[in-house]
Design an enzyme around this catalytic site. Structure first.
Site, PDB file in Angstrom:
ATOM      1  N   ASP A  24     -55.451  60.839 -57.813  1.00  0.00           N
ATOM      2  CA  ASP A  24     -56.433  61.095 -58.850  1.00  0.00           C
ATOM      3  C   ASP A  24     -57.201  59.777 -58.997  1.00  0.00           C
ATOM      4  OD1 ASP A  24     -57.731  62.365 -61.071  1.00  0.00           O
ATOM      5  OD2 ASP A  24     -56.473  61.155 -62.386  1.00  0.00           O
ATOM      6  N   ASP A  26     -59.821  58.728 -62.103  1.00  0.00           N
ATOM      7  CA  ASP A  26     -59.899  58.226 -63.483  1.00  0.00           C
ATOM      8  C   ASP A  26     -58.495  58.061 -64.050  1.00  0.00           C
ATOM      9  OD1 ASP A  26     -62.737  58.141 -63.990  1.00  0.00           O
ATOM     10  OD2 ASP A  26     -62.720  60.320 -63.895  1.00  0.00           O
ATOM     11  N   LYS A 220     -57.539  71.037 -60.201  1.00  0.00           N
ATOM     12  CA  LYS A 220     -56.116  70.819 -60.495  1.00  0.00           C
ATOM     13  C   LYS A 220     -55.787  71.393 -61.875  1.00  0.00           C
ATOM     14  CE  LYS A 220     -56.883  66.433 -60.098  1.00  0.00           C
ATOM     15  NZ  LYS A 220     -56.788  64.955 -60.113  1.00  0.00           N
ATOM     16  N   ASP A 245     -52.220  60.448 -63.398  1.00  0.00           N
ATOM     17  CA  ASP A 245     -51.906  59.935 -64.735  1.00  0.00           C
ATOM     18  C   ASP A 245     -51.740  61.062 -65.747  1.00  0.00           C
ATOM     19  OD1 ASP A 245     -54.763  60.504 -64.583  1.00  0.00           O
ATOM     20  OD2 ASP A 245     -54.887  59.635 -66.585  1.00  0.00           O
TER      21      ASP A 245
END
Length: 299
Positions: A24, A26, A220, A245
């Site tokens: 991922d 960000d 996702k 995250d």
């Protein structure tokens, strides 16, 4: 129970076990326009070990080409064919999975990146960045002409969201027979550089409430995103690691696809989310504080 990684041996073991690394962006590699310490070093390390590196993001505001510009601006090596965004996955879904007929169109609640990906896939669309839809003028059905060729409404993050766009989308979804309700992703929030802001899921929420039904979500944690990657990249799920995250998107995405999962605590998820009385039922295989921790491995 998640395994906590901390030693150089722990990180070396990861390098031995996994050939394909899905990231991922960000909250994992950067916050807004600020790189997370060590991210570039770790990506360089992986490439030096001949690992396959892929970037899997729910950000639907940018096309893969424009997202590549963000990598370039931050000094992160990335190639367009390594970047998988939910706008790209949505466009592929419409053209190749739904197989929307060529004489049909998509009504877009979203931004330039989504328009670029639809255009590249040969999908006709309206709405989006059209000035006529980006207005704060009151919406009136008396002034609205329904386009009978709209066969899907696609919602992504739209920072210019307004009542007119929601009203037009609602008209297409209730009056055009068989019109599909699609969302690039259902993230409730997203991490901007200085804090959290409402995400793409918050943009489609008024329509969900008005319609009394949920959209088909493409990003996702949906398997559609992984199918999109599988169509382009050859990898062994057992030797693939998803790093994220966020538990309910990144980690769940990895688990749904049979991938191993590594949670970093530099973004949305906090320590309280994975331990203690209010811990999430979604449990990553491994946890480390930051992607920069992998620098403990010698090259």
């Amino acid at each position: 129970m998640s395994v906590r990684l901390s030693s150089a041996a722990d990180y070396e073991s990861l390098l031995d076990k996994y050939d394909t690394w899905m990231f991922d962006c960000d909250g994992v590699l950067w916050h807004g326009d600020r790189l997370i310490d060590g991210a570039i070093d770790v990506l360089s390390l992986l490439r030096s070990r001949q690992k396959k590196v892929l970037f899997v993001t729910n950000n639907a505001t940018k096309s893969r080409k424009s997202y590549k510009g963000k990598f370039d601006q931050l000094g992160v090596e990335a190639h367009v064919d390594e970047i998988y965004g939910s706008a790209y996955a949505a466009a592929v879904y419409v053209s190749s999975v739904m197989k929307l007929p060529k004489d049909k169109k998509v009504y877009v609640i979203g931004m330039k990146g989504m328009e670029e990906e639809l255009r590249d896939e040969g999908v006709a669309f309206l709405g989006g960045m059209d000035p006529a839809d980006n207005t704060l003028e009151p919406f009136s059905l008396a002034n609205f002409t329904l386009d009978p060729d709209v066969g899907a409404v696609l919602c992504g993050l739209d920072t210019n969201i307004n009542y007119s766009k929601l009203s037009k989308a609602f008209q297409y979804l209730t009056r055009n027979p068989g019109c599909a309700f699609l969302a690039t992703n259902e993230d409730s929030t997203y991490p901007a550089g200085d804090g959290l802001l409402p995400g793409a899921g918050a943009i489609s929420a008024p329509l969900r409430y008005a319609l009394g039904k949920d959209p088909i979500s493409i990003g996702k944690p949906a398997s559609t995103m992984l199918d999109c990657i599988k169509a382009k990249v050859n990898f062994d799920p057992k030797r693939t690691l998803m790093i994220g995250d966020r538990l309910n998107t990144d980690i769940l995405f990895g688990q749904n696809g049979g991938l191993s999962t590594l949670l970093v605590l530099t973004g949305i998820t906090t320590e309280a989310d994975i331990s203690g009385p209010s811990a999430s039922p979604i449990v990553p295989d491994m946890v480390t504080q930051s992607i920069g921790d992998l620098r403990a491995v010698s090259k």
